[in-house]
Write an enzyme that holds these catalytic residues in place. Structure first.
Site, PDB file in Angstrom:
ATOM      1  N   TYR A  82       0.933  -1.289   0.075  1.00 13.95           N
ATOM      2  CA  TYR A  82       0.050   0.088  -0.068  1.00 13.95           C
ATOM      3  C   TYR A  82       0.854   1.449   0.041  1.00 13.95           C
ATOM      4  CZ  TYR A  82      -4.206   2.544   1.213  1.00 13.95           C
ATOM      5  OH  TYR A  82      -5.381   3.327   1.271  1.00 13.95           O
ATOM      6  N   TYR A  97      -5.839   5.952  -6.706  1.00 10.69           N
ATOM      7  CA  TYR A  97      -5.813   5.890  -5.241  1.00 10.69           C
ATOM      8  C   TYR A  97      -7.135   5.355  -4.902  1.00 10.69           C
ATOM      9  CZ  TYR A  97      -5.846   6.628  -0.211  1.00 10.69           C
ATOM     10  OH  TYR A  97      -6.086   6.731   1.328  1.00 10.69           O
TER      11      TYR A  97
END
Lengths: 313, 396
Positions: free
Chosen positions: B300, B350
């Site tokens: 991430y 994102y």
């Protein structure tokens, strides 16, 4: 009034009394193509300006120019003034004096035109201009300054006066405005945390929560001690001595309540707990993790005080 | 390790069988609900499963689209399981874990996971200003510690840890930049990525403006409009479906060591991610696999420094050594751990990490645009700096 200012004002009044004139001529005669641009831009559909046949049947006996085009005919081009205009501006010394005396900013405030008759295509205009009046020093929302009125008189080639215009500007000292910052965000509070903010604001104390059962200090405050599960707690006042544990310097997005760059520190208090805090008088390139710091509680407004730190002496 | 060993009841019981997405943009021009519906249908089509069969939904607490409404408008019939996981992007793998547990326990059969938002065009997710008015509850009281000083954005929260990480281990902004350049290199080859055909150099990174020192613009992920969905069903059924299944070998969550939401500033060392270590330890134990058994990773990447701390928490390198690991090229396609081949959240979009899960599925299927040679197993992490989660996906 200080002597210097009195002299300065008297100098400007003398200029008014001298009545020195400049002249500005026009590049072109009053003409239909410019009139057409104007009426289309202004959405003025009166046929007396553009329809020769219609205009012939009116009391003008032919085309006339819109009176409000007055300034257009003698206006300076993007680069040059029309030939025959004054090469030196008789008012330049007044404006220079105003700049020198600290009134550099300018804003146009009034324009009043008087039309003595319509002008017609083919007529060539020029205008004279002079300083008509200067006010005393005035206090305005923009700053302190002087209202300056010029008188422009418009003539045809055979010196028939067709219009006049009074144009007023304000030359002023831009007011030094304190940047108005909105207040910092109010801290959200619960029964667990309100003592911290009250301690800062009302008692000028930085408080650390202490477990009454095991004595452990903790920040942020919480209702229960994670070490012994006790719900009993009180507070101790921090000494104010701390060291820098980490830091960031905020650039974006800027919040209106803060100055940028805004460096925010994570400090380790002498007592062992850590705390987010602002910094006072420490540049980013002076920051050193571990550097000693001293607390200063800063009152932001009537409701909020925050912990900030300076380099410890 | 067998799938039925103690406490690992849902390991290897469920698989991701469908992935779907909208385009990734800065202004979708449609509602978040529409984005959710579109990506869910795309994922079901990919899986070859009728929308009427969807009987479970698992999503993020922060998603604005109600499970019941998404289920209703896609033509679902009976929704028997609906679940939400908190802590922003920390939920990314946990929503899959919820799905796998629900399927393994027989609560439902087909679970859809979605994350869909207009976080660029409708609101600016990255400003952290969505809570301007003080709430006198836990959240408001907690935001106040930094809020009164102007420490409000996610970037600033992460930067505090990054400063300390740099101090402890000598990592530099250039080190962070090397990851960003790699993510953008992958994105440049991914037609779905926002930064398709837009690679950057280390110099671009080093000259990009400060957002919150020590983070530069190019250290920060994008704000995107878009949606990504996953379809999860039993491993048994997965074998009969059209796509190569991505078996859920392990999934876990973690919150520990004086945990706070984005501001775990009070733990002994803020240059580590103990919650990700907790997640990783469970993943290795549950799957019986080790870091070296992974051929691909989705790490991430909301902000580059946390990629470093995660590689360390996962066990790929020692504390503070991620900069060497990355500098050696280990995250490249020919490295020991090809990572974020979709371009990551810096390069692709994102979508709170769900797009990274979809990329891990593609790597297992063999359909990534930056395909690793043979991927038996892939590790995926969720948002860090918050209570978080992780996954191991593998060939069935």
């Amino acid at each position: 009034m200080p002597k210097e200012q009195a002299e300065f004002e008297a100098g400007m009044q003398a200029h008014v009394e001298r009545g020195e004139k400049g002249v500005k001529t026009s590049w072109d005669e009053v003409n239909l193509p410019m009139v057409r641009h104007w009426v289309q831009a202004m959405d003025d559909n009166n046929p007396v300006y553009t329809d020769a046949e219609f205009a012939a049947g009116t009391r003008h006996g032919g085309l006339v120019a819109p009176p409000t085009m007055l300034q257009a005919w003698t206006m300076k081009g993007v680069k040059d003034q029309a030939p025959g205009s004054s090469t030196t501006d008789p008012m330049a010394d007044v404006f220079d004096a105003l700049t020198e005396a600290g009134y550099p900013a300018v804003v146009a405030t009034n324009c009043e035109q008087t039309y003595l008759r319509y002008v017609k295509p083919g007529e060539k205009l020029h205008h004279t201009y002079r300083l008509e009046s200067i006010s005393g020093e005035k206090k305005t929302g923009l700053g302190i300054g002087y209202f300056i009125t010029q008188l422009m008189e418009y003539f045809t080639e055979d010196e028939e006066k067709v219009a006049e215009m009074r144009f007023t500007i304000l030359r002023y000292k831009p007011a030094q405005r304190e940047p108005k910052r909105p207040p910092r965000a109010r801290p959200g509070m619960t029964r667990d945390t309100e003592f911290f903010w009250q301690g800062l604001h009302e008692d000028n104390k930085l408080l650390i929560q202490r477990c009454l059962s095991c004595g452990q200090l903790r920040h942020p405050p919480a209702p229960m001690c994670p070490h012994c599960q006790s719900l009993q707690h009180d507070t101790v006042e921090a000494s104010g001595k701390a060291t820098l544990y980490s830091h960031v310097t905020m650039h974006h997005p800027p919040l209106p309540a803060f100055e940028y760059p805004n460096t925010i520190a994570l400090v380790e208090l002498e007592e062992g707990t850590r705390l987010l805090a602002g910094l006072i008088d420490i540049d980013r390139d002076e920051l050193e993790i571990g550097m000693p710091l001293q607390l200063e509680i800063v009152r932001c407004d009537d409701e909020l005080s925050v912990p900030m730190f300076r380099r410890a002496s | 390790m067998s799938a039925t060993s103690s406490g690992n009841g849902f390991a290897n019981q469920a698989a991701i069988v469908g992935i779907g997405a909208t385009e990734f943009s800065k202004a979708s021009g449609r509602s978040e609900l529409q984005l959710a519906a579109e990506c869910v249908i795309d994922a079901l089509t990919d899986a070859g499963i009728d929308p009427a069969e969807v009987d479970g939904i698992s999503t993020f607490k922060s998603d604005n689209n109600p499970e019941s409404e998404v289920h209703r408008i896609i033509g679902g019939r009976n929704l028997k399981f609906f679940s939400r996981v908190d802590y922003g992007g920390g939920a990314a793998c946990a929503v899959v874990m919820q799905a796998a547990m629900a399927i393994a326990t027989g609560v439902c059969e087909v679970v859809v996971v979605y994350r869909a938002f207009n976080e660029r065009s409708q609101y600016r997710y990255g400003t952290g200003e969505s809570h301007k008015t003080a709430s006198h509850n836990y959240d408001g009281a907690t935001r106040a510690w930094g809020g009164v000083h102007g420490l409000v954005s996610p970037a600033s929260n992460v930067a505090m840890s990054a400063t300390r990480y740099m101090y402890e281990y000598g990592a530099s902004s250039e080190d962070f930049g090397r990851y960003c350049v790699l993510a953008r290199k992958y994105a440049a080859n991914n037609p779905k990525a926002w930064f398709y055909q837009k690679p950057i150099t280390l110099e671009d990174h080093q000259t990009s403006r400060w957002i919150v020192e020590p983070l530069r613009l190019l250290d920060c992920c994008q704000e995107s409009d878009g949606g990504v969905a996953l379809v999860i069903t039993s491993a048994e059924r997965a074998r009969k479906l059209r796509q190569t299944p991505a078996l859920i070998r392990a999934a876990s969550q973690g919150s520990c060591d004086d945990q706070h939401m984005m501001t775990s500033y009070y733990r002994e060392n803020i240059a580590h991610l103990p919650e990700m270590k907790l997640v990783a330890d469970q993943l290795w134990e549950m799957s019986g696999l080790q870091p070296g058994d992974m051929q691909y990773a989705t790490i991430y990447d909301h902000f580059s420094p946390y990629v470093f701390q995660q590689l360390e928490a996962l066990g790929y390198c020692g504390l503070g050594q991620a900069r060497d690991f990355i500098r050696e090229g280990q995250l490249e396609l020919d490295g020991s751990l090809p990572t974020n081949t979709h371009g990551g959240q810096l390069g692709e979009a994102y979508i709170h990490g769900v797009n990274g899960i979809a990329e891990a599925v593609r790597q297992i299927r063999g359909s990534s645009c930056n395909q690793v040679k043979k991927v038996e197993n892939a590790v995926v992490t969720a948002g860090t700096g918050v209570p978080t989660s992780g996954l191991i996906l593998g060939q069935i």
